[in-house]
Structures are given as structure tokens and as C-alpha cells.
Scaffold this motif. Structure first.
Motif, PDB file in Angstrom:
ATOM      1  N   THR A   1      41.805  36.224  43.232  1.00  0.00           N
ATOM      2  CA  THR A   1      41.199  36.899  42.082  1.00  0.00           C
ATOM      3  C   THR A   1      41.532  36.096  40.844  1.00  0.00           C
ATOM      4  OG1 THR A   1      41.512  39.026  43.158  1.00  0.00           O
ATOM      5  CG2 THR A   1      41.123  39.056  40.789  1.00  0.00           C
ATOM      6  N   ARG A   2      40.537  35.842  39.995  1.00  0.00           N
ATOM      7  CA  ARG A   2      40.766  35.049  38.794  1.00  0.00           C
ATOM      8  C   ARG A   2      40.649  35.828  37.495  1.00  0.00           C
ATOM      9  NH1 ARG A   2      37.875  29.430  40.408  1.00  0.00           N
ATOM     10  NH2 ARG A   2      39.704  28.568  41.454  1.00  0.00           N
ATOM     11  N   PHE A   3      40.152  37.023  37.505  1.00  0.00           N
ATOM     12  CA  PHE A   3      40.024  37.744  36.259  1.00  0.00           C
ATOM     13  C   PHE A   3      41.371  38.284  35.809  1.00  0.00           C
ATOM     14  CE2 PHE A   3      39.188  40.902  39.562  1.00  0.00           C
ATOM     15  CZ  PHE A   3      40.051  41.919  39.195  1.00  0.00           C
TER      16      PHE A   3
ATOM     17  N   VAL B   1      42.384  43.031  52.722  1.00  0.00           N
ATOM     18  CA  VAL B   1      42.126  41.655  52.315  1.00  0.00           C
ATOM     19  C   VAL B   1      42.650  40.708  53.398  1.00  0.00           C
ATOM     20  CG1 VAL B   1      42.636  39.870  50.611  1.00  0.00           C
ATOM     21  CG2 VAL B   1      42.273  42.228  49.864  1.00  0.00           C
TER      22      VAL B   1
ATOM     23  N   VAL C   1      35.588  48.713  40.103  1.00  0.00           N
ATOM     24  CA  VAL C   1      36.619  47.693  40.260  1.00  0.00           C
ATOM     25  C   VAL C   1      37.798  48.140  39.404  1.00  0.00           C
ATOM     26  CG1 VAL C   1      37.235  45.258  40.013  1.00  0.00           C
ATOM     27  CG2 VAL C   1      34.864  45.901  40.574  1.00  0.00           C
TER      28      VAL C   1
ATOM     29  N   GLY D   1      40.679  46.400  49.578  1.00  0.00           N
ATOM     30  CA  GLY D   1      42.000  46.199  49.001  1.00  0.00           C
ATOM     31  C   GLY D   1      42.976  47.151  49.658  1.00  0.00           C
TER      32      GLY D   1
ATOM     33  N   GLU E   1      47.128  43.658  42.884  1.00  0.00           N
ATOM     34  CA  GLU E   1      45.923  43.405  43.670  1.00  0.00           C
ATOM     35  C   GLU E   1      44.803  44.329  43.214  1.00  0.00           C
ATOM     36  OE1 GLU E   1      44.629  44.710  48.046  1.00  0.00           O
ATOM     37  OE2 GLU E   1      46.387  43.411  48.002  1.00  0.00           O
ATOM     38  N   PRO E   2      43.636  43.760  42.869  1.00  0.00           N
ATOM     39  CA  PRO E   2      42.527  44.619  42.465  1.00  0.00           C
ATOM     40  C   PRO E   2      42.010  45.437  43.649  1.00  0.00           C
ATOM     41  CG  PRO E   2      41.773  42.368  42.658  1.00  0.00           C
ATOM     42  CD  PRO E   2      43.273  42.352  42.861  1.00  0.00           C
TER      43      PRO E   2
END
Length: 130
Positions: free
Chosen positions: A123-125, A118, A57, A91, A2-3
Motif C-alpha cells: 500500500t502506498r497511500f 492479504v 476503504v 484485509g 494495514e488498510p
């Protein structure tokens, strides 16, 4: 994995803007050169140039902990340039990271520390590993 997003907000001390801009540019360069895991480390000034916001981030809490370990010795030079007002962590940080951030908050202005869990989203990166 998890970022983690960390947002610091600081008031800029009167007459210290130019010195702060130079010091923050050096800090950003140091982080980029010495810490391979952060996804982003960005510094923003509002249009009045009285408020600075730093956005980090990280792919996980361990990356943020490493950042704090490496960068904390540099923070003392900012003590007369800013008054840290607030640290928001988005987060799930480790207990150790929360303690590290609490120490930073005390060092730079007795800032408020808030952790935001959260509730929904994705998250897609692809975080960099290493």
C-alpha cells in the motif's frame, strides 16, 4: 497499519431506484461529514441499475468499526430498498468488525460475508489519522 477494503453488493428492489439514490447520497454525505478516518466511501450502480456496489476503504479495522457504530442506525431505512447479497472484506478485520458486518448482512438480506486475507502486495497511500 494495514488498510481494509469492504465491498457490499446489493440487488435493488423493483421501483426503488430513485429513493435508493437519494438515500445513498444522504448516507455518503453523512459519512463524509461525521467520520474523518475513512479513506474512501463510494457508491456504484451497474448499467442496468439493478445492482448497487458500495466500496469502503479504511486505514484499519478500528475505522471500519467506528463507521459501523455510527452508521448502523441508518441502515434500517434501506431494508425495503435493497437486498444485500454479499459483503467482501479485504484485509484483516477484528472479530468485533466481523460480528458487526454479520449483523448488517442479516438486517439487509441474509448476505454472504467473506473475508479475504492479504497474500502479497503493498500500500502506498498515506492514511489520514484522527
Amino acid at each position: 497499519m494495514e488498510p481494509l477494503v469492504i465491498v457490499d453488493s446489493s440487488g435493488i428492489e423493483e421501483g426503488k431506484l430513485d429513493e435508493l439514490k437519494s438515500a445513498m447520497g444522504e448516507l455518503a454525505g453523512f459519512v463524509e461529514s461525521n467520520e474523518p478516518r475513512p479513506i474512501a466511501f463510494q457508491i456504484f450502480f451497474d448499467d442496468t441499475e439493478r445492482l448497487m456496489t458500495v466500496v469502503q476503504v479504511h486505514p484499519d479495522s478500528a475505522s471500519a468499526e467506528t463507521h459501523m457504530q455510527i452508521a448502523t442506525p441508518l441502515f434500517a431505512r434501506f431494508a425495503n430498498l435493497v437486498r444485500l447479497r454479499r459483503i467482501d472484506i479485504y484485509g484483516t478485520p477484528s472479530e468485533h468488525l466481523v460480528e458487526q458486518m454479520s449483523q448488517k448482512a442479516k438486517m439487509l438480506g441474509a448476505a454472504t460475508l467473506v473475508v479475504h486475507d492479504v497474500q502479497a502486495g503493498f500500500t502506498r497511500f498515506e492514511p489520514r489519522l484522527g
